[in-house]
Design an enzyme around this catalytic site. Sequence first.
Site, mmCIF file in Angstrom:
data_model
loop_
_atom_site.group_PDB
_atom_site.id
_atom_site.type_symbol
_atom_site.label_atom_id
_atom_site.label_comp_id
_atom_site.label_asym_id
_atom_site.label_seq_id
_atom_site.Cartn_x
_atom_site.Cartn_y
_atom_site.Cartn_z
ATOM 1 N N SER A 60 56.305 -82.409 4.107
ATOM 2 C CA SER A 60 56.633 -82.602 5.520
ATOM 3 C C SER A 60 55.509 -83.247 6.332
ATOM 4 O O SER A 60 55.711 -83.595 7.487
ATOM 5 C CB SER A 60 57.051 -81.281 6.160
ATOM 6 O OG SER A 60 56.018 -80.355 6.121
ATOM 7 N N LYS A 112 58.529 -74.669 13.418
ATOM 8 C CA LYS A 112 57.596 -75.747 13.752
ATOM 9 C C LYS A 112 57.657 -76.082 15.251
ATOM 10 O O LYS A 112 56.625 -76.304 15.890
ATOM 11 C CB LYS A 112 57.922 -76.993 12.917
ATOM 12 C CG LYS A 112 57.580 -76.848 11.437
ATOM 13 C CD LYS A 112 58.048 -78.051 10.646
ATOM 14 C CE LYS A 112 57.686 -77.894 9.173
ATOM 15 N NZ LYS A 112 58.165 -79.043 8.371
#
Length: 781
Positions: free
Chosen positions: A684, A727
């Site tokens: 990611s 996140k």
Amino acid sequence: MEQNYSTKEHKLPVIPLRGLAVFPYMVLHFDVGREKSINALEEAMVDEQLIFLTSQKEAEIDVPTPDDFYHIGTICKIKQMLKLPGDTVRVLVEGMSRAKIKEIVDDEKGFSATLEEVVYNEELLKEDKEVEALIRNVFDSFEEYINISNRISPEILLTLSDIDEPSRYVDTIASNMFLKPLQKQEVLEIFDPKERLEKVYKILLEELDILKIEKKISLRVKKQVNRVQKEYYLKEQLKAIHKELGEDEETTDDIEEYKKQLKSIKVKKEIKEKISKEINRLSKMSPSSAESGVIRNYLDTIFALPWNKESKDKVDLKESAKILDEDHYGLDKVKERILEYLAIRTLSNSMKGPIVCLVGPPGVGKTSIAKSIAKSLNRKFVRVSLGGVRDESEIRGHRRTYVGAIPGRIINAMKEAKTKNPVFLFDEIDKMASDFRGDPASAMLETLDPEQNKEFVDHYLEIPFDLSRVLFITTANSLNTIPRPLLDRMEVIQVSGYTEEEKLKISKKYLLPKQIKEHGLEEGFLKISDETIRDIITYYTRESGVRNIERTIGKVCRKAAKRYVENRELKNIRINKNNLEKYLGKKIYSYEPIKENPEVGIVRGLAWTSVGGETLSIEVTPMKGKGQLVLTGQLGDVMKESARTGISYIRSKYEQFNIDENFYKEQDIHIHIPEGAIPKDGPSAGITMATAVISALSNIPVNNLVAMTGEITLRGRVLPVGGIKEKVLAANRAGIKKILLPIDNKKDMEDIPENIKKKIEFVFVKSMDEVLEHALIKDGE
């Protein structure tokens, strides 16, 4: 008189053995694990493959000194060496001759010694009539020893008949006898073969005396056992006579009770027949026999099971929703799924129990919501923890052929529940292991398959039990360690971490009142403001759940209780931002705020961890060099591959970014992610690292208010990643104003709280071109 021996000197490595004595002409293998011993072996292999083996005086000593082992032993030839797992070496040696240590050297590498070997003239010994007589006596005694002991193969006698050297003859006998270590050493220390024959003959005579006494005792005990068996047989006959006369009433009553219980349970005809056979077996057995106890335990287990007892479900959806909301804040998806199940139960009574798997980080309330589900359904609740279970028998029970056999955990839990439709929680299903005792995960397949669990067979019961009415709930922290076939049978519901607002509400509504009550404080005595609770959440805990928050609030309550006991006149205690450190000490965690100004080569990335989301500053510095890519900050393999993919993408588009064509040959690129002690992995950070490299090479600063996450491909496409909610929460905490997300992650926006959607601008990107458009600050901006 002619001297019948000669001496030789050797200088050899030495290994002290524990609990072993090696005789000349003897072949044996042993394992070596000590470093000094392994060094001695290696030294011996370099030279003539000869080594001196002697015995330790005390086997327990791990690091012996020259005083801890005997100085007379055997020179041996190493025949074979084999390295075993765990730095152990297996050695095959053959004894050559006795020797005595004259001088020993003990250094860090190991022991080595100057040895004196004594060699006797075998031809002179053969001519000695006394030696011949001793050999015959020893042979006769040894033959008798073999016949009485039954522990040595008689084939050794054939081997002895082929040996004509007296020294080898006596050593072969000594090495095949069952002697104490001290006796073996005494024989080993006698260099003169004639003296050795006398010593072995003496030991043999002593051993024969002991063996004869042992045999006499054994015969006497055997007679007693036969007598006991005879008495047992007569007693059994006596019991049978008593039974015929109707004198054994107690057993008869028990059997009648079992028959009555059998009639009352509603099971298939074949199951009733099997149970009936067991009852008939018991009726023909003596109550004092061991088998009788086994059958009684089996029947008691069967009749303790809820074959046809079922609790009635509540069908009031509003009441059930109210109970779930009272016990837990949030967790809307889980509550919705349970209410759906309840709604279908009101319409159809034949609905099979679903298998729900709650997956999420520690402390988010997975186990406690299972209890609330049972409460809302008005069902019994049973919990089985699977953490560390590695034996299949734990799940399915042991067969009754084993001594002390018991049913598995599932059947035991059903006995506890006393109803056939409880809420059954399998806690920590991802922590199961497997070893030589079987794979418990495979044993769980039948339990958790709605098509098969109608007839679940426990090894102990050996008859099917219906689990189809049970509502199974499983919990796990991660799906990665759950075998695919098992996961396929479960409906997975993700329980994500709580936002800061949710943690605040949970703390105020549930945790603070609970801790105040547990610490014996009166309601309203301890006053903590919302801002203070926020500080506890932000600076003293770092987790997805609320377990540590509860512990920290408990710590505050303990300090407050101590103050109250010391000063009873206190009416209340207020805890605010100013005095919080007095109760909890210095702040444990801090969050990296956004940079004041845009910088070249520094990009804010978003990461997922098991305790929630994190923001990571990725730093890139190009330097003159030979085109090396340096990656630091404890990066995993996937993350390193993402970095290399990003570099290859930049090389293919160097003109577009106004980057020197030969940057990959003439410059070293160093990518670093701070907090180097924490391992990081996953794809990611792909677009984040690529953006940082482009910024550093083109000298264009990156917007300090932007954060991003996404996987990069060689062609610059941006692929979706996981953990979006966590996140985004981390980005909000750090003060980020704009987040770049892969376009395929648009579906995850429904999980983001509305108040955060208003604060942050979300940009969904397909390619690196779009990423750079929003991240890099061009001239004039």
